[in-house]
Design a protein around this motif. Sequence first.
Motif, PDB file in Angstrom:
ATOM      1  N   UNK A  85       0.812  -1.217   0.000  1.00 25.41           N
ATOM      2  CA  UNK A  85       0.000   0.000   0.000  1.00 25.41           C
ATOM      3  C   UNK A  85       0.846   1.268   0.000  1.00 25.41           C
ATOM      4  N   UNK A  86       1.893   1.298   0.791  1.00 29.98           N
ATOM      5  CA  UNK A  86       2.645   2.539   0.963  1.00 29.98           C
ATOM      6  C   UNK A  86       3.924   2.642   0.139  1.00 29.98           C
ATOM      7  N   UNK A  87       4.463   1.499  -0.286  1.00 23.67           N
ATOM      8  CA  UNK A  87       5.766   1.530  -0.940  1.00 23.67           C
ATOM      9  C   UNK A  87       5.794   0.740  -2.244  1.00 23.67           C
ATOM     10  N   UNK A  88       4.631   0.603  -2.872  1.00 21.87           N
ATOM     11  CA  UNK A  88       4.577  -0.053  -4.175  1.00 21.87           C
ATOM     12  C   UNK A  88       5.083  -1.474  -4.177  1.00 21.87           C
ATOM     13  N   UNK A  89       5.010  -2.135  -3.034  1.00 17.04           N
ATOM     14  CA  UNK A  89       5.425  -3.529  -2.959  1.00 17.04           C
ATOM     15  C   UNK A  89       6.914  -3.736  -2.792  1.00 17.04           C
ATOM     16  N   UNK A  90       7.651  -2.635  -2.614  1.00 19.45           N
ATOM     17  CA  UNK A  90       9.110  -2.737  -2.503  1.00 19.45           C
ATOM     18  C   UNK A  90       9.571  -2.406  -1.090  1.00 19.45           C
ATOM     19  N   UNK A  91      10.483  -3.203  -0.570  1.00 22.27           N
ATOM     20  CA  UNK A  91      11.001  -3.023   0.781  1.00 22.27           C
ATOM     21  C   UNK A  91      12.025  -1.897   0.868  1.00 22.27           C
ATOM     22  N   UNK A  92      12.821  -1.722  -0.168  1.00 23.32           N
ATOM     23  CA  UNK A  92      13.897  -0.726  -0.124  1.00 23.32           C
ATOM     24  C   UNK A  92      13.389   0.678   0.197  1.00 23.32           C
ATOM     25  N   UNK A  93      12.305   1.148  -0.423  1.00 26.35           N
ATOM     26  CA  UNK A  93      11.823   2.494  -0.067  1.00 26.35           C
ATOM     27  C   UNK A  93      11.403   2.612   1.403  1.00 26.35           C
ATOM     28  N   UNK A  94      10.897   1.545   1.998  1.00 23.31           N
ATOM     29  CA  UNK A  94      10.532   1.575   3.418  1.00 23.31           C
ATOM     30  C   UNK A  94      11.781   1.767   4.271  1.00 23.31           C
ATOM     31  N   UNK A  95      12.815   0.997   4.007  1.00 21.94           N
ATOM     32  CA  UNK A  95      14.060   1.122   4.779  1.00 21.94           C
ATOM     33  C   UNK A  95      14.665   2.504   4.570  1.00 21.94           C
ATOM     34  N   UNK A  96      14.640   2.993   3.331  1.00 18.47           N
ATOM     35  CA  UNK A  96      15.165   4.327   3.047  1.00 18.47           C
ATOM     36  C   UNK A  96      14.379   5.389   3.804  1.00 18.47           C
ATOM     37  N   UNK A  97      13.068   5.241   3.843  1.00 19.05           N
ATOM     38  CA  UNK A  97      12.213   6.188   4.567  1.00 19.05           C
ATOM     39  C   UNK A  97      12.587   6.228   6.049  1.00 19.05           C
ATOM     40  N   UNK A  98      12.757   5.057   6.654  1.00 19.77           N
ATOM     41  CA  UNK A  98      13.132   5.004   8.070  1.00 19.77           C
ATOM     42  C   UNK A  98      14.518   5.598   8.296  1.00 19.77           C
ATOM     43  N   UNK A  99      15.434   5.316   7.403  1.00 21.57           N
ATOM     44  CA  UNK A  99      16.800   5.834   7.543  1.00 21.57           C
ATOM     45  C   UNK A  99      16.823   7.355   7.418  1.00 21.57           C
ATOM     46  N   UNK A 100      16.054   7.889   6.485  1.00 20.12           N
ATOM     47  CA  UNK A 100      16.021   9.336   6.269  1.00 20.12           C
ATOM     48  C   UNK A 100      15.455  10.076   7.471  1.00 20.12           C
ATOM     49  N   UNK A 101      14.625   9.427   8.237  1.00 21.84           N
ATOM     50  CA  UNK A 101      14.015  10.054   9.413  1.00 21.84           C
ATOM     51  C   UNK A 101      14.779   9.734  10.697  1.00 21.84           C
ATOM     52  N   UNK A 102      15.978   9.172  10.554  1.00 13.86           N
ATOM     53  CA  UNK A 102      16.810   8.807  11.703  1.00 13.86           C
ATOM     54  C   UNK A 102      16.077   7.888  12.674  1.00 13.86           C
ATOM     55  N   UNK A 103      15.269   7.002  12.127  1.00 14.94           N
ATOM     56  CA  UNK A 103      14.514   6.082  12.973  1.00 14.94           C
ATOM     57  C   UNK A 103      15.163   4.706  13.051  1.00 14.94           C
ATOM     58  N   UNK A 104      16.371   4.591  12.488  1.00 10.13           N
ATOM     59  CA  UNK A 104      17.120   3.344  12.593  1.00 10.13           C
ATOM     60  C   UNK A 104      18.292   3.582  13.530  1.00 10.13           C
TER      61      UNK A 104
END
Length: 121
Positions: A85-104
């Motif tokens: 639903x949120x990342x077009x079926x791809x995991x990489x954009x989710x990880x990138x999103x979390x990394x960009x927000x300093x949530x990792x």
Amino acid sequence: MERISEAEHAVMEVLWDEAPLTAQDVAERVDPARGWSAATVKTLLGRLLAKRTIAHEADGRRYLYRPLTARSDYVAGESRRLIDRLFGGRLTPLVAHLAERDELSDADIEEIEALLKALKS
């Protein structure tokens, strides 16, 4: 598995931790901060039965409830729906999103690196 509400999920967590349980057992194990009565828990159990997410069997004058779906299967399905639903079926954009927000955290990054290394071998 049919989608379940956040409240129904709280009941499922109890049953995933320990089953079979009576409605009263579930009510006693749900987070007390929720302030739910036994009647509320029974209503939620009824909804989960209707969705065929749990089953029950008679035990004298009461019922014992148990999950029909493993927690891991539920998590896999919900994770897939979120990524689709949120990342077009791809995991990489989710990880990138979390990394960009300093949530990792550093520990998160180390775990991801270890996982990727294990997947490559």
